[in-house]
Design a protein around this motif. Sequence first.
Motif, mmCIF file in Angstrom:
data_model
loop_
_atom_site.group_PDB
_atom_site.id
_atom_site.type_symbol
_atom_site.label_atom_id
_atom_site.label_comp_id
_atom_site.label_asym_id
_atom_site.label_seq_id
_atom_site.Cartn_x
_atom_site.Cartn_y
_atom_site.Cartn_z
ATOM 1 N N MET A 189 0.641 -1.268 -0.071
ATOM 2 C CA MET A 189 0.053 0.052 0.057
ATOM 3 C C MET A 189 0.930 1.331 0.112
ATOM 4 O O MET A 189 1.784 1.189 0.811
ATOM 5 C CB MET A 189 -0.808 -0.037 1.293
ATOM 6 N N ASN A 190 0.624 2.254 -0.959
ATOM 7 C CA ASN A 190 1.108 3.490 -0.723
ATOM 8 C C ASN A 190 0.437 4.543 -0.276
ATOM 9 O O ASN A 190 -0.859 4.433 0.040
ATOM 10 C CB ASN A 190 1.226 3.907 -2.407
ATOM 11 N N SER A 191 1.063 5.598 0.327
ATOM 12 C CA SER A 191 0.644 6.804 0.890
ATOM 13 C C SER A 191 1.400 7.911 0.587
ATOM 14 O O SER A 191 2.457 7.577 0.274
ATOM 15 C CB SER A 191 0.258 6.696 2.455
ATOM 16 N N GLY A 192 1.064 9.205 0.694
ATOM 17 C CA GLY A 192 2.067 10.238 0.540
ATOM 18 C C GLY A 192 2.021 10.301 -1.237
ATOM 19 O O GLY A 192 0.848 10.360 -1.703
ATOM 20 N N PHE A 193 2.989 10.972 -1.517
ATOM 21 C CA PHE A 193 2.971 11.224 -3.077
ATOM 22 C C PHE A 193 2.581 10.129 -4.058
ATOM 23 O O PHE A 193 1.857 10.498 -4.981
ATOM 24 C CB PHE A 193 4.519 11.604 -3.327
ATOM 25 N N TRP A 194 3.119 9.041 -4.119
ATOM 26 C CA TRP A 194 2.793 7.677 -4.828
ATOM 27 C C TRP A 194 1.285 7.562 -4.701
ATOM 28 O O TRP A 194 0.725 7.176 -5.605
ATOM 29 C CB TRP A 194 3.425 6.708 -4.445
ATOM 30 N N ALA A 195 0.522 7.826 -3.595
ATOM 31 C CA ALA A 195 -0.756 7.585 -3.430
ATOM 32 C C ALA A 195 -1.586 8.593 -4.474
ATOM 33 O O ALA A 195 -2.424 8.326 -5.079
ATOM 34 C CB ALA A 195 -1.693 7.666 -2.109
ATOM 35 N N TRP A 196 -1.051 9.599 -4.704
ATOM 36 C CA TRP A 196 -1.560 10.784 -5.745
ATOM 37 C C TRP A 196 -0.935 10.676 -7.233
ATOM 38 O O TRP A 196 -1.843 10.693 -7.919
ATOM 39 C CB TRP A 196 -1.084 12.091 -5.220
#
Length: 405
Positions: free
Chosen positions: A380-387
């Motif tokens: 799971m990605n969060s932060g910049f990669w989630a965008w």
Amino acid sequence: MKYLFLLLFVSLSYSSYAQTVLKGVVVEQETNKPVPAASVFLNNTSVGTTTNGQGYFELTMPSGKFDLIVSSIGFETHNQTISANEIALPLTIKLQPKVKALETVVVEPFIKDGWEQWGRLFLESFIGTSSFANNCLIKNTNVIKFRHSKKDNVLTAIALEPLIIENKALGYTIRYQLENFTYQFKERFIFYQGYPFFEPMKGGAAREKRWARNRKEAYEGSALHFMRSIYRNTVVEEGFTMNHLKKVTNAEKQRVKELYKKATQSTQSGNTTLKINGISTNPDSSHYYSTVMRQADGFDVISKTPLIGDSVAFAIDSITAGLSFTDYLLIVYKKKEAPVEYQKLFPDAGKAMVSQITLLNNDLIAIEANGAYYNPADLMNSGFWAWSEKMATMLPFDYKLPPTD
């Protein structure tokens, strides 16, 4: 900062070494009749073909492991993990008919005028909000159907046919077999699963140069770039830093929350007095509790010393690397700043391209040389990669950086 969480399932790999001609036939499960014009492709690549009138296909595949996807309107998508060195040829692929009753009394019906209500949210979640998204168009939005569960506060979407996506920013026509799309509003959590096939667009020299420049821009600092650097053990050289990150719960805030739940409130002279276990708190205590309640629910504890590639990656075999870590990895790409669109949307995030990844099931991630990794549903990605990791910036696994001048 409010994080947007993204779980993206694009499946397995594509390599670029020795090649094999993959041959086979696609037939209906029940009748063994051939299925003409079925799409046959290696997932998330530009390698694919369609079956002829007799259901026969051939395509050139590289060595290694990858997902073979076969899709045709009216049939369930066939997903078969194969390896060029182990598969027996020719293949016989049997497609299962789709259940015709998509909307029964058991299943919640599709939303009428669903695209008008939810199309913008879908585009922002699936295509993205980067500058490249302005030149990325879904040609057949009419095949996308929505359901919204008010009880669970979850939006789901399916596509009755493969989505045809024109990405004029990167120069690809993408045929995307969308299997699942879920947006959980409370957690701001996105999950979508599907199988993209990339067909490079053709254009003049100026367009080819612009596409090459945009593809390079999309690649640098991406999850694909990071995974390739992990495989090659060139994380630092490629411009990434990694730190171990642990999310620590604010135990005092949790304790005060529990006290608030048990507390009875009464109004005295226009002021609200908090009573805990029947005893009124004094002003200093009330101020303290209010201060604690304004704190974050948790804190990030980041290691002072950056990690090296060998501390989280190892060789599974001669052609596969493994990525394994506890808690979270905080990943920063240092060679450029985050796009202006991201900075405007998340002003508290600053200018750096900062992402976090975590292993949902504590299972290691296997990485191929081209940056493909599996099982992607475990990461799971969060932060910049989630965008940023959306269709407008997605590159096929067989993408190669242009040679440097």
